[in-house]
Design an enzyme around this catalytic site. Sequence first.
Site, PDB file in Angstrom:
ATOM      1  N   LYS A  13       0.827  -1.204   0.000  1.00  0.00           N
ATOM      2  CA  LYS A  13       0.000   0.000   0.000  1.00  0.00           C
ATOM      3  C   LYS A  13       0.872   1.270   0.000  1.00  0.00           C
ATOM      4  O   LYS A  13       0.612   2.189  -0.754  1.00  0.00           O
ATOM      5  CB  LYS A  13      -0.913   0.036   1.241  1.00  0.00           C
ATOM      6  CG  LYS A  13      -1.812  -1.176   1.394  1.00  0.00           C
ATOM      7  CD  LYS A  13      -2.747  -1.026   2.585  1.00  0.00           C
ATOM      8  CE  LYS A  13      -2.070  -0.962   3.940  1.00  0.00           C
ATOM      9  NZ  LYS A  13      -1.405  -2.234   4.364  1.00  0.00           N
ATOM     10  N   ARG A  88      -8.810   0.854   9.785  1.00  0.00           N
ATOM     11  CA  ARG A  88      -8.412  -0.521  10.052  1.00  0.00           C
ATOM     12  C   ARG A  88      -9.467  -1.259  10.870  1.00  0.00           C
ATOM     13  O   ARG A  88      -9.287  -2.429  11.167  1.00  0.00           O
ATOM     14  CB  ARG A  88      -7.101  -0.535  10.842  1.00  0.00           C
ATOM     15  CG  ARG A  88      -5.851  -0.742   9.971  1.00  0.00           C
ATOM     16  CD  ARG A  88      -4.676  -0.610  10.910  1.00  0.00           C
ATOM     17  NE  ARG A  88      -3.474  -1.262  10.500  1.00  0.00           N
ATOM     18  CZ  ARG A  88      -2.443  -0.647   9.924  1.00  0.00           C
ATOM     19  NH1 ARG A  88      -2.511   0.606   9.577  1.00  0.00           N
ATOM     20  NH2 ARG A  88      -1.333  -1.311   9.682  1.00  0.00           N
ATOM     21  N   ARG A 122      11.751  -6.009   4.297  1.00  0.00           N
ATOM     22  CA  ARG A 122      11.450  -4.585   4.099  1.00  0.00           C
ATOM     23  C   ARG A 122      12.389  -3.727   4.945  1.00  0.00           C
ATOM     24  O   ARG A 122      12.720  -4.061   6.073  1.00  0.00           O
ATOM     25  CB  ARG A 122      10.001  -4.297   4.495  1.00  0.00           C
ATOM     26  CG  ARG A 122       9.659  -2.804   4.418  1.00  0.00           C
ATOM     27  CD  ARG A 122       8.202  -2.549   4.375  1.00  0.00           C
ATOM     28  NE  ARG A 122       7.550  -2.751   5.662  1.00  0.00           N
ATOM     29  CZ  ARG A 122       6.251  -2.524   5.865  1.00  0.00           C
ATOM     30  NH1 ARG A 122       5.485  -2.124   4.876  1.00  0.00           N
ATOM     31  NH2 ARG A 122       5.724  -2.727   7.058  1.00  0.00           N
ATOM     32  N   ARG A 155      11.998  -1.727  10.606  1.00  0.00           N
ATOM     33  CA  ARG A 155      11.009  -1.321  11.604  1.00  0.00           C
ATOM     34  C   ARG A 155      10.914  -2.374  12.709  1.00  0.00           C
ATOM     35  O   ARG A 155      10.993  -3.555  12.443  1.00  0.00           O
ATOM     36  CB  ARG A 155       9.627  -1.182  10.927  1.00  0.00           C
ATOM     37  CG  ARG A 155       9.456   0.108  10.198  1.00  0.00           C
ATOM     38  CD  ARG A 155       8.219   0.133   9.324  1.00  0.00           C
ATOM     39  NE  ARG A 155       7.019  -0.375   9.948  1.00  0.00           N
ATOM     40  CZ  ARG A 155       5.804  -0.300   9.388  1.00  0.00           C
ATOM     41  NH1 ARG A 155       5.658   0.297   8.211  1.00  0.00           N
ATOM     42  NH2 ARG A 155       4.754  -0.799   9.977  1.00  0.00           N
TER      43      ARG A 155
END
Length: 208
Positions: A13, A88, A122, A155
């Site tokens: 996204k 969400r 990521r 992260r």
Amino acid sequence: MKMIFLGPPGAGKGTLADLAVEERKLPHISTGDLFRAAVKNETELGLKVKGILASGGLVPDDLTIALVKERLSAPDAASGWILDGFPRTIPQAEALEALAPADRVVNFEVADEVVVGRLSTRRVCRACGKIYNTKTMPPKKEGVCDACGGEVYTRDDDKEASIRTRLENYRRQTAPLIQWYGARGKLLTIDGVGDPKVVLERFNKALA
Ligand code: AMP
């Protein structure tokens, strides 16, 4: 155009929103980015949500809705936006319908095993939020952002235990929104697997 990007964590996204806003000149509003900025700046909100973000849990609806209300009242959000990571939950979707209903909801479909693979590789720039992937989109110089020279890091919630929690939360609390928006005639579903440029083409075609 007011658009919501829906899909599990790691569906692409954020990457797609970055590409789409360049073409469409809309602000990319990511609640995850807003929360991470609050944590980094050690604001009152940041101190409240730090632990929740690290564990992969969801921030309570009242705090999240208040944050989005404030962001959507900024002048750059007057004529349209891409919301990434919000809503969400059903109460968040109801609050947004009352505040500024979206025109379209784009649901990026990606299987769990693809998501887990993507999230574990990521990386993100700590300064500007640009997204990388060690396998498919590494920065030119390891650990350094191509765009701003900031530190490219993993992260906290892209670590194994948090990834599972986030996927479970997605299935339980967020996936029901697919049906919710479908029933309101706003949903577009797109195959989110593949090179971001290919997914962008699918997205542009679906919206045409
Ligand atoms: P993201 O960058 O979209 O994966 O979001 C990172 C984290 O921020 C999530 O795992 C949640 O802890 C929090 N967060 C972001 N958006 C929301 C939301 N709409 N509702 C609750 N928590 C959120």
